[in-house]
Scaffold this motif. Structure first.
Motif, mmCIF file in Angstrom:
data_model
loop_
_atom_site.group_PDB
_atom_site.id
_atom_site.type_symbol
_atom_site.label_atom_id
_atom_site.label_comp_id
_atom_site.label_asym_id
_atom_site.label_seq_id
_atom_site.Cartn_x
_atom_site.Cartn_y
_atom_site.Cartn_z
ATOM 1 N N LEU A 188 0.317 -6.897 -25.753
ATOM 2 C CA LEU A 188 -0.180 -5.544 -26.013
ATOM 3 C C LEU A 188 -1.052 -5.008 -24.891
ATOM 4 C CD1 LEU A 188 -0.372 -3.180 -28.001
ATOM 5 C CD2 LEU A 188 -2.365 -4.314 -29.001
ATOM 6 N N ARG A 189 -2.012 -5.785 -24.436
ATOM 7 C CA ARG A 189 -2.917 -5.302 -23.373
ATOM 8 C C ARG A 189 -2.158 -5.002 -22.089
ATOM 9 N NH1 ARG A 189 -7.947 -9.454 -24.003
ATOM 10 N NH2 ARG A 189 -8.534 -8.823 -26.102
ATOM 11 N N ASN A 190 -1.250 -5.880 -21.715
ATOM 12 C CA ASN A 190 -0.464 -5.661 -20.501
ATOM 13 C C ASN A 190 0.423 -4.425 -20.628
ATOM 14 O OD1 ASN A 190 -1.489 -7.904 -19.162
ATOM 15 N ND2 ASN A 190 0.054 -9.252 -20.035
ATOM 16 N N ILE A 191 0.973 -4.183 -21.818
ATOM 17 C CA ILE A 191 1.847 -3.027 -22.032
ATOM 18 C C ILE A 191 1.036 -1.750 -21.936
ATOM 19 C CG2 ILE A 191 3.000 -1.790 -23.897
ATOM 20 C CD1 ILE A 191 3.789 -5.282 -22.832
ATOM 21 N N ILE A 192 -0.154 -1.739 -22.540
ATOM 22 C CA ILE A 192 -1.001 -0.538 -22.487
ATOM 23 C C ILE A 192 -1.402 -0.247 -21.051
ATOM 24 C CG2 ILE A 192 -3.225 0.414 -23.182
ATOM 25 C CD1 ILE A 192 -2.843 -1.037 -25.862
ATOM 26 N N ARG A 193 -1.766 -1.273 -20.301
ATOM 27 C CA ARG A 193 -2.110 -1.072 -18.881
ATOM 28 C C ARG A 193 -0.922 -0.547 -18.085
ATOM 29 N NH1 ARG A 193 -4.402 -6.636 -18.618
ATOM 30 N NH2 ARG A 193 -6.388 -6.423 -19.658
ATOM 31 N N GLU B 282 1.009 0.141 -37.747
ATOM 32 C CA GLU B 282 -0.033 0.769 -36.933
ATOM 33 C C GLU B 282 0.247 0.593 -35.446
ATOM 34 O OE1 GLU B 282 -3.920 -0.672 -37.676
ATOM 35 O OE2 GLU B 282 -4.077 0.306 -39.621
ATOM 36 N N ARG B 283 0.543 -0.641 -35.069
ATOM 37 C CA ARG B 283 0.798 -0.949 -33.660
ATOM 38 C C ARG B 283 2.078 -0.265 -33.184
ATOM 39 N NH1 ARG B 283 0.254 -6.994 -32.007
ATOM 40 N NH2 ARG B 283 -1.867 -6.460 -32.534
ATOM 41 N N MET B 284 3.111 -0.269 -34.039
ATOM 42 C CA MET B 284 4.371 0.368 -33.668
ATOM 43 C C MET B 284 4.183 1.868 -33.457
ATOM 44 S SD MET B 284 8.117 -0.049 -35.410
ATOM 45 C CE MET B 284 8.088 -1.817 -35.312
ATOM 46 N N SER B 285 3.406 2.508 -34.331
ATOM 47 C CA SER B 285 3.141 3.947 -34.204
ATOM 48 C C SER B 285 2.341 4.246 -32.941
ATOM 49 C CB SER B 285 2.383 4.456 -35.429
ATOM 50 O OG SER B 285 3.129 4.266 -36.585
ATOM 51 N N TYR B 286 1.369 3.395 -32.637
ATOM 52 C CA TYR B 286 0.537 3.596 -31.453
ATOM 53 C C TYR B 286 1.370 3.478 -30.173
ATOM 54 C CZ TYR B 286 -3.211 2.831 -28.067
ATOM 55 O OH TYR B 286 -4.030 2.923 -26.980
ATOM 56 N N HIS C 70 6.025 -19.199 -27.748
ATOM 57 C CA HIS C 70 5.132 -18.518 -28.680
ATOM 58 C C HIS C 70 5.745 -17.178 -29.078
ATOM 59 C CE1 HIS C 70 3.941 -16.053 -25.223
ATOM 60 N NE2 HIS C 70 3.849 -17.194 -24.564
ATOM 61 N N VAL C 71 5.091 -16.480 -29.997
ATOM 62 C CA VAL C 71 5.613 -15.190 -30.446
ATOM 63 C C VAL C 71 5.365 -14.128 -29.382
ATOM 64 C CG1 VAL C 71 5.349 -15.739 -32.876
ATOM 65 C CG2 VAL C 71 3.501 -14.591 -31.694
ATOM 66 N N VAL C 72 6.291 -13.175 -29.290
ATOM 67 C CA VAL C 72 6.180 -12.044 -28.370
ATOM 68 C C VAL C 72 6.478 -10.790 -29.171
ATOM 69 C CG1 VAL C 72 7.179 -10.925 -26.340
ATOM 70 C CG2 VAL C 72 6.857 -13.392 -26.356
ATOM 71 N N SER C 73 5.506 -9.880 -29.234
ATOM 72 C CA SER C 73 5.711 -8.668 -30.025
ATOM 73 C C SER C 73 6.158 -7.497 -29.163
ATOM 74 C CB SER C 73 4.438 -8.310 -30.788
ATOM 75 O OG SER C 73 3.365 -8.100 -29.900
#
Length: 119
Positions: free
Chosen positions: A37-42, A61-65, A95-98
Motif C-alpha cells: 500500500l505505501r509503495n503504491i501510494i508513493r 475502504e482500501r479498494m475505494s481509496y 506472503h500475501v500481496v494486496s
C-alpha cells in the motif's frame, strides 16, 4: 508454485485470471513493479505508476481509496479475481500481496487489462 482456481469463478473470470497472472509474471521478469500500500501510494503521487492491480478480497475502504487515487491520476485499475494469498503466489512471494503497481510493463501486455475508474 501452483495456484488453485476456485470453482466459484465463471469461465470469463478464469480466463481473465489466467491472462492477468501470466502478464504479472512477465512484468515481474521483464519490467518493474512495486508491492504494498505505501509503495503504491508513493508511486501514484510521484506519477510513476502505469497501472494498479488489487486483489478482490481487499477491504472495501482500501479498494475505494485506491480507486479514488487512480481516477484522479487517470491510472488504469484491474481487480485480480482471487485472494491476497493467491496474488502473492502469482508474484512468487511467500506472503500475501494486496496491491501491485506496474511501473514498467516490460514486454507484457498488462496495461490493456485495466480500466480507469470513474468517480
Amino acid at each position: 508454485m501452483v495456484s488453485v482456481v476456485p470453482t466459484e469463478l465463471s469461465p470469463e473470470e478464469k480466463a481473465f485470471r489466467e491472462k492477468i497472472s501470466s502478464n504479472i509474471k512477465l512484468a515481474i521478469k521483464t519490467g518493474k513493479i512495486k508491492i504494498g500500500l505505501r509503495n503504491i501510494i508513493r508511486a501514484l503521487q510521484r506519477g510513476e505508476a502505469k497501472m494498479i492491480i488489487i486483489a478482490s478480497n481487499v477491504p472495501q475502504e482500501r479498494m475505494s481509496y485506491i480507486a479514488y487515487l487512480c481516477s484522479i491520476a487517470n491510472i488504469p485499475l484491474a481487480i485480480f479475481p482471487g485472494t491476497v494469498k493467491e496474488l502473492g503466489e502469482v508474484c512468487g512471494r511467500p506472503h500475501v500481496v494486496s496491491l501491485i503497481a506496474v511501473i514498467d510493463p516490460g514486454t507484457s501486455e498488462i496495461l490493456k487489462l485495466g480500466s480507469v475508474p470513474t468517480l
